[in-house]
Structure formats: structure tokens, C-alpha cells
Design an enzyme around this catalytic site. Structure first.
Site, PDB file in Angstrom:
ATOM      1  CG  ASP A   1      52.046   2.334  44.261  1.00 18.60           C
ATOM      2  OD1 ASP A   1      52.027   1.325  44.978  1.00 18.60           O
ATOM      3  OD2 ASP A   1      52.512   3.423  44.606  1.00 18.60           O
ATOM      4  CD  GLU A   2      54.488  -2.390  46.700  1.00 18.53           C
ATOM      5  OE1 GLU A   2      55.614  -2.618  47.144  1.00 18.53           O
ATOM      6  OE2 GLU A   2      53.507  -2.118  47.418  1.00 18.53           O
TER       7      GLU A   2
ATOM      8  CG  ASP B   1      55.963   2.131  46.090  1.00 19.67           C
ATOM      9  OD1 ASP B   1      55.679   1.367  47.010  1.00 19.67           O
ATOM     10  OD2 ASP B   1      55.232   3.096  45.752  1.00 19.67           O
TER      11      ASP B   1
HETATM   12  P1  TTP Z   1      51.620   3.356  48.528  1.00 20.58           P
HETATM   13  O1  TTP Z   1      52.649   2.999  47.519  1.00 20.58           O
HETATM   14  O2  TTP Z   1      51.690   2.709  49.866  1.00 20.58           O
HETATM   15  O3  TTP Z   1      51.614   4.926  48.801  1.00 20.58           O
HETATM   16  P2  TTP Z   1      51.810   6.108  47.793  1.00 20.58           P
HETATM   17  O4  TTP Z   1      52.176   5.647  46.430  1.00 20.58           O
HETATM   18  O5  TTP Z   1      50.600   6.988  47.864  1.00 20.58           O
HETATM   19  O6  TTP Z   1      52.996   6.924  48.436  1.00 20.58           O
HETATM   20  P3  TTP Z   1      54.535   6.513  48.492  1.00 20.58           P
HETATM   21  O7  TTP Z   1      55.270   7.591  47.758  1.00 20.58           O
HETATM   22  O8  TTP Z   1      54.856   6.485  49.948  1.00 20.58           O
HETATM   23  O9  TTP Z   1      54.668   5.181  47.821  1.00 20.58           O
HETATM   24  O10 TTP Z   1      50.184   3.067  47.942  1.00 20.58           O
HETATM   25  C1  TTP Z   1      49.856   3.245  46.570  1.00 20.58           C
HETATM   26  C2  TTP Z   1      48.452   3.758  46.420  1.00 20.58           C
HETATM   27  O11 TTP Z   1      47.524   2.834  47.009  1.00 20.58           O
HETATM   28  C3  TTP Z   1      48.213   5.072  47.139  1.00 20.58           C
HETATM   29  O12 TTP Z   1      48.495   6.167  46.313  1.00 20.58           O
HETATM   30  C4  TTP Z   1      46.775   4.999  47.531  1.00 20.58           C
HETATM   31  C5  TTP Z   1      46.461   3.541  47.624  1.00 20.58           C
HETATM   32  N1  TTP Z   1      46.314   3.154  49.049  1.00 20.58           N
HETATM   33  C6  TTP Z   1      45.049   2.838  49.538  1.00 20.58           C
HETATM   34  O13 TTP Z   1      44.066   2.862  48.801  1.00 20.58           O
HETATM   35  N2  TTP Z   1      44.928   2.518  50.851  1.00 20.58           N
HETATM   36  C7  TTP Z   1      45.992   2.500  51.725  1.00 20.58           C
HETATM   37  O14 TTP Z   1      45.846   2.195  52.907  1.00 20.58           O
HETATM   38  C8  TTP Z   1      47.299   2.814  51.192  1.00 20.58           C
HETATM   39  C9  TTP Z   1      48.505   2.796  52.090  1.00 20.58           C
HETATM   40  C10 TTP Z   1      47.404   3.138  49.868  1.00 20.58           C
HETATM   41 MG    MG Z   2      53.653   4.224  46.162  1.00 14.22          MG
END
Ligand code: TTP
Ligand code: MG
Length: 395
Positions: A106-107, A10
Site C-alpha cells: 500500500d505504499e 501510503d
Molecule cells: P501500513 O501502511 O503499515 O498500515 P495501514 O495502511 O493499515 O495504516 P496506516 O494508515 O498507518 O498506513 O500497512 C498496510 C497494510 O499492510 C495494512 O492495512 C495491513 C497490512 N499489514 C500486515 O499485514 N501486517 C503488518 O504487520 C502491518 C503493519 C500491515
Molecule cells: Mg498504509
């Protein structure tokens, strides 16, 4: 059967990290993506790790983030840039293992069982993956390797940011035990509240709790699923062809039935099972379909599109129930009943990007999501205990 090894990766603060690559002057600074400070009605899509200690998190109103982090840099974001970067992430990952499934923007999950030896060890493989992300995209990510998707996903969450966690084979349950129960998929705020009332704080507490006690508060399948998760069991299947396009369950009755109360109960069970699979894939659905085959083999489907993608049982169950009267229009007895979900999107990202949407559209979408969620608790789902589905259910 070979014990599999599943890697979950992720990207860290994905949208914010991409912005920091685009504009290096943003590096090391509290950065909030989702709207300008003056965009009073926007919501936070993500925040850089420098902004998080101020309490800023995804889905929070921009106005609140601006209050908490007044010195933060606020930007609206650029969806096409994130999509293009996501494509590059996918490319790097598919070079590492062909058995790779993107679970959201992103995962991803990778089955690395067959390719660990190329890197000497799991630690070596993880270091290579993280190194490639840094070298080619300048992006940090967190990696976890475990026996199944569930444990790998939880471990990656624990390892953030820029981390690596390895859960050795056989240590899944022991690894999860000390963690708060909310780390488990399927344990949202509502379920957590009920678990707290039962005195359950950690995954270990849940693993030790007799099923009888849990059954007083949750449906049978929920209990089974919670127990499995608490014991560190989960799917180790990574779909190389990408995530499924639809998921569903259907069942043929022993005897054709006109008892719609019983049919609705069966549908509740089928829905719960489908949604468990949906969440296991970390997906959310936007379209719900009811399928009915009458005694004369005539088969009909009825579909409804939801206002926002969801993986919540009550919302989907409600949509299924609303479709039932359409199936009842024909009074013929029912031979087979089924439901499915389609138009699937990566989970936990219910909030769409501002781009291309007016504020009013935004607010409507969010209000609908909130209203649906507050109107139906997890327990609102009726469970068809009396319906015997043993061995007759098919995908
Ligand atoms: P995530 O992987 O949940 O969050 P992140 O990558 O920003 O942070 P982390 O280090 O905790 O993984 O989500 C990936 C991307 O998806 C995030 O950068 C923005 C987008 N996103 C949205 O558009 N809406 C949302 O509600 C969430 C949670 C994320
Ligand atoms: Mg993320």
C-alpha cells in the site's frame, strides 16, 4: 545535477479502508482486520482510525484488541481483494509518474521532478493524486513530497491520516529536527533505547550529537547512517523497474586470504551495507547467500532461507555466519568474498495473513520471529573496523 522531488504515498488503514468500501455499513466504525473476536490466537493486521484511539494497532493479539475495543467490528480479511486493490493503486500512480516504485502492498515512491508542471505545483499534483484515489477507489491516502525518499516517508507518517505534507527543498533537516528520533528508518526500539541513554529524544538531538559519543555505542557505519538520516539526507533514486530482486555487496582482497576471522569481519561490514540498502528500499529478505571465490577463481555460493523475512542486521549476519563453515570446507585461500539477500518483500509487514495458514503455522512463524529478535540486539553485530574496503567493494 537536477535536484529531484520525491513523492511518497501510503494508503490509510489500507485493509480496513478496503473493507469499508466493500461494505459501506462498516464506514466510520472501529474495524479490526485480522481475526474474529473468537479467534483467540490471531493478530491484528490493521485497524481503522476509529479503532486506533482505543490503543488497537497492527501486530497486537486479537484477544487484546477485543479487550481494548469490545464494541469493535472484527473481520478476518481477504488477501486477494487487497492485492487486487493494490494493483489498482499502482495503476493510478503510474499514470501520474512513470518513475514509480511500489514499496509494499500500500505504499509507493514516485519521482515527480519532471511532471510537477503538469499540475502547476506540487500541491496541485498531490491534490490530483489524492482526488484520483478517492474518485476511482474511494480510498483515503497520505502523500508527502520532499527532496528524498527518507524525508518523504517520514513526512507521510507525520501527515496521517488523509494528509499532505510538503517539505520545501533545503528544509529537510529543519523539518525533521523537532520529531522524535524513532521516526527515522533504522531506529527501532533497541536503537532508541540506547539513544535515550545518550540523552537523545529528537532528531535534532541526534543531529547535534558528536559522532565520537555515538561511536561509543554503535558501529562506525551505524553512526554514519544515523547522522545522515538525522540531517535529512537520503536516496532520491526511484527504481522505475520496480524494487530490486536482490541486493548484495562483495569485495576482492588485496592479497588472497585464509584468515577466516578477518574474512568474517569483512562479511559483517558487507552485511551491514547490504542491509542499509535493503532498508532504504523498505524491503525485507527471506534468502541469504554467501559467495566465495577461491584463489583458483573457482566460485561457489551457499544459501539459506530464513523462517521469516527480515531487514535486521543480527538475523542476517547470523545466517551468513552459519554458512561460513560450508565455504571453509575447501581449504584454498579466498580471493573474493560477498553476500547477498534475495526473495525480497515489502518491509514492515512481517506478519502474513491468516488465510491459508493454520494457527499452529502462524504461531511457529511468529515465535521464530520473536525468538530471533530477542536473541540478538542491534549491537550483537560485529563490525570489521580493521578491514580496509576502501574503493574495493562492488555491488
Ligand atoms: P501500513 O501502511 O503499515 O498500515 P495501514 O495502511 O493499515 O495504516 P496506516 O494508515 O498507518 O498506513 O500497512 C498496510 C497494510 O499492510 C495494512 O492495512 C495491513 C497490512 N499489514 C500486515 O499485514 N501486517 C503488518 O504487520 C502491518 C503493519 C500491515
Ligand atoms: Mg498504509
Amino acid at each position: 545535477m537536477v535536484a529531484r522531488r520525491i513523492l511518497h504515498v501510503d494508503m490509510d488503514a489500507f485493509f480496513a479502508s478496503v473493507e469499508q468500501v466493500r461494505d459501506p455499513s462498516l464506514r466510520g466504525k472501529p474495524l479490526v482486520v485480522g481475526g474474529l473476536k473468537t479467534d483467540t490466537r490471531g493478530v491484528v493486521l490493521t485497524a481503522s482510525y476509529e479503532a486506533r484511539p482505543f490503543g488497537v494497532h497492527s501486530a497486537m493479539p486479537i484477544a487484546e484488541a477485543a479487550r481494548l475495543c469490545p464494541h469493535g467490528i472484527f473481520i478476518r480479511g481477504n488477501r486477494s481483494l487487497y492485492s487486487e486493490t493494490s494493483r489498482q493503486v499502482r495503476e493510478i500512480l503510474s499514470e501520474i509518474s512513470p518513475v514509480m516504485e511500489m514499496a509494499s502492498i500500500d505504499e509507493a515512491y514516485l519521482d515527480v521532478t519532471g511532471c510537477v508542471t503538469l499540475y502547476d505545483s506540487e500541491d496541485g499534483l498531490a491534490a490530483h493524486l489524492k482526488g484520483e484515489m478517492r474518485r476511482r477507489l474511494e480510498l483515503p491516502c497520505t502523500v508527502a513530497i520532499a527532496a528524498n525518499r527518507l524525508v518523504a516517508k517520514v513526512a507521510a507518517g507525520e501527515g496521517k491520516p488523509d494528509g499532505y505534507v510538503r517539505v520545501p527543498p533545503g528544509e529537510e533537516a529543519a523539518y525533521l529536527r523537532p520529531l522524535p528520533v524513532k521516526v527515522l528508518p533504522g531506529v527501532g526500539p533497541k536503537t532508541q533505547q540506547v539513544l535515550v541513554l545518550l540523552g537523545i529524544a529528537t532528531v535534532g538531538d541526534l543531529a547535534d550529537m558528536p559522532e565520537r559519543t555515538l561511536a561509543q555505542r554503535f558501529g562506525e557505519l551505524t553512526v554514519v547512517n544515523l547522522k545522515r538520516a538525522a540531517q535529512g539526507q537520503g536516496s532520491d533514486v526511484v527504481a522505475a523497474g520496480g524494487p530490486p530482486k536482490s541486493l548484495g555487496r562483495e569485495t576482492t582482497f588485496e592479497k588472497d586470504s585464509s584468515d577466516w576471522t578477518a574474512i568474517r569481519r569483512t562479511l559483517a561490514v558487507l552485511t551491514e551495507r547490504t542491509l542499509f540498502a535493503l532498508r532504504a528500499h523498505q524491503l525485507e529478505a527471506r534468502c541469504v547467500t554467501l559467495k566465495v571465490r577461491y584463489v583458483d577463481f573457482q566460485t561457489q555460493t551457499f544459501s539459506q532461507t530464513l523462517p521469516a523475512p527480515t531487514a535486521q542486521d543480527p538475523v542476517i549476519a547470523d545466517a551468513v555466519n552459519k554458512l561460513v563453515p560450508k565455504a571453509q570446507e575447501r581449504s584454498a585461500p579466498v580471493r573474493l568474498i560477498g553476500m547477498s539477500v534475495s526473495d525480497l518483500v515489502g518491509g514492515q509487514h512481517q506478519i502474513p495473513l491468516l488465510e491459508g495458514k493454520t494457527d499452529a503455522q502462524w504461531e511457529r512463524a511468529l515465535a521464530t520471529v520473536d525468538a530471533l529478535r530477542s536473541a540478538h540486539g542491534f549491537d550483537a553485530l560485529r563490525f570489521g573496523r580493521s578491514v580496509d574496503l576502501a574503493g574495493r567493494e562492488s555491488q
